[in-house]
Design an enzyme around this catalytic site. Structure first.
Site, mmCIF file in Angstrom:
data_model
loop_
_atom_site.group_PDB
_atom_site.id
_atom_site.type_symbol
_atom_site.label_atom_id
_atom_site.label_comp_id
_atom_site.label_asym_id
_atom_site.label_seq_id
_atom_site.Cartn_x
_atom_site.Cartn_y
_atom_site.Cartn_z
ATOM 1 N N GLU A 45 0.676 -1.207 0.042
ATOM 2 C CA GLU A 45 0.114 -0.019 -0.073
ATOM 3 C C GLU A 45 1.013 1.165 -0.116
ATOM 4 O O GLU A 45 0.392 2.296 -0.686
ATOM 5 C CB GLU A 45 -0.967 0.076 1.275
ATOM 6 C CG GLU A 45 -1.797 -0.984 1.134
ATOM 7 C CD GLU A 45 -1.350 -2.385 2.170
ATOM 8 O OE1 GLU A 45 -2.148 -3.181 2.707
ATOM 9 O OE2 GLU A 45 -0.146 -2.724 2.034
ATOM 10 N N ARG A 81 20.022 -23.430 -7.108
ATOM 11 C CA ARG A 81 20.733 -23.005 -8.185
ATOM 12 C C ARG A 81 19.974 -22.771 -9.582
ATOM 13 O O ARG A 81 20.095 -23.432 -10.816
ATOM 14 C CB ARG A 81 22.009 -23.981 -8.485
ATOM 15 C CG ARG A 81 22.725 -24.529 -7.422
ATOM 16 C CD ARG A 81 23.856 -25.303 -7.849
ATOM 17 N NE ARG A 81 23.544 -26.825 -8.030
ATOM 18 C CZ ARG A 81 22.888 -27.693 -7.167
ATOM 19 N NH1 ARG A 81 23.079 -27.310 -5.713
ATOM 20 N NH2 ARG A 81 22.443 -28.848 -7.528
#
Length: 383
Positions: free
Chosen positions: A69, A229
């Protein structure tokens, strides 16, 4: 002032239009930008609309950073737009408590937002309706969405929602099996059952998980890194690595203990583990969690409770037939991701089993092709 159950029901039955749903869909897209970077906080996206035009967008991008917000309001300022009287669309109810950031309801009220449309509730004890109640008391119209947007918003934050309600992490079981139901290849064969594209997807899931778990049998057999990875990603987020090792047998020269600079290693042991081995693991840099319980299932639940206290909201269960069976027996699997590979291995490994494991049918399931494999996703609980 917080909302009563009755007033929440009234709000959730209010009229949210198809236009509102479209803006919420955009907020959901934005929320994905924080995936893997905000835990234990939830993923949240926000859109601010004035007279049919988007004047600000934002999402919670990193832990400790602006909430969605406030990020959307900052975007309004950067565009030179005034949000007074505008409608704010947000995927999770705005917070009213002080945490790493100040309460979002304060910023909303200060900005003069006229209406807030919320896709899902916040089930945590410190939130749970307080923000919407304060906004309504401040003269802001508040509507809760239902239907597809609400379901998608809840799905977006299943780890956060489960942890908020139970204190436990969401558990995802990953399996790779052959057409004849085998989960391991023969000695000397390639260790991989699933294909390259499936393995790449698993590495992406690892970056999105708070922790990854394996049993000591898998660790002794494969000496894995249990690291993330993902292709094309520099310095990916690494999960905490958890080894279920009741007798503290983890070798001091293992890859896990030689890469503690990558991410921490937790070793879950029983009270009966050899004290000298426990001490050696601690001296090597591992964090040892001593977990007791009358059965493997009880010890799994106790371990999850301990991990939850450490703000681990998601656990990726990968590696170990015995461990997977123990989680099944404890009825602690929320989601399963199963890769079915088009190979026949002809081994005689028994299927996953436990001591009278509870039967739990999936609430829903789906399947899709990942290269030559088929990925079956099953969800067993909705939080």
């Amino acid at each position: 002032m917080s909302l009563t159950d009755e007033s929440i029901n009234v709000l959730m039955n209010s009229q949210v239009t198809s236009v509102d749903q479209a803006y919420l869909a955009r907020a959901l897209e934005l929320a994905e930008g924080g995936r893997g970077r905000v835990s234990p906080n939830p993923l949240v996206g926000a859109v601010i609309v004035q007279r049919g035009q988007v004047i600000g967008e934002g999402f919670h991008a990193e832990l400790g950073g602006l909430h969605a917000e406030r990020a959307a309001l900052a975007d309004c300022a950067a565009r030179g737009e005034d949000p007074a009287g505008a409608t704010l669309y947000v995927t999770l109810e705005p917070c009213a408590h002080h945490g790493r950031q100040p309460p979002c309801v304060e910023a909303i009220l200060e900005a003069g937002i006229g209406r807030v449309v919320i896709a899902s509730d916040d089930p945590s004890e410190k939130a749970a309706g307080r923000g919407p109640g304060i906004l309504r008391d401040g003269g802001v119209e508040v509507d809760f969405a239902a239907g597809a947007a609400a379901a998608a918003a809840r799905r977006l934050n299943q780890p956060f929602r489960k942890h908020s309600r139970t204190g436990l992490p969401l558990v995802t079981l990953k399996l790779a099996i052959s057409l004849d139901g085998q989960t391991r290849t023969a000695p000397g064969d390639s260790p991989w059952i699933s294909g390259e594209r499936s393995r790449a997807l698993v590495h992406r899931w690892r970056t999105e998980s708070d922790a990854i778990a394996a049993g000591i049998g898998t660790v002794l057999g494969d000496d894995p890194l249990l690291s993330a990875r993902p292709e094309g990603v520099e310095n990916p987020r690494q999960p905490i690595r958890v080894v279920f090792d009741s007798q503290a047998r983890l070798p001091l020269e293992s890859q896990l203990l030689s890469t503690l600079d990558l991410s921490p290693v937790f070793v879950v042991v029983s009270p009966g583990a050899d004290p000298s081995r426990v001490s050696a693991l601690q001296q090597a840099g591992a964090e040892v969690l001593t977990i007791s319980g009358p059965s493997p299932a009880d010890r799994i639940t106790a371990a999850l409770t301990d991990l939850g206290r450490r703000n681990i909201t998601s656990l990726f269960l990968e590696g170990g037939r015995t461990l997977a069976s123990a989680f099944l027996a404890a009825d602690q699997i929320d989601v399963s991701e199963t890769f079915i590979a088009p190979v026949l291995l002809g081994q005689s490994n028994p299927p996953l089993a436990g001591q009278d494991p509870p039967r739990r049918s999936a609430l829903e399931s789906s399947q899709r092709a990942i290269g030559d494999d088929v990925l079956v996703t099953a969800r067993f609980r909705e939080w």
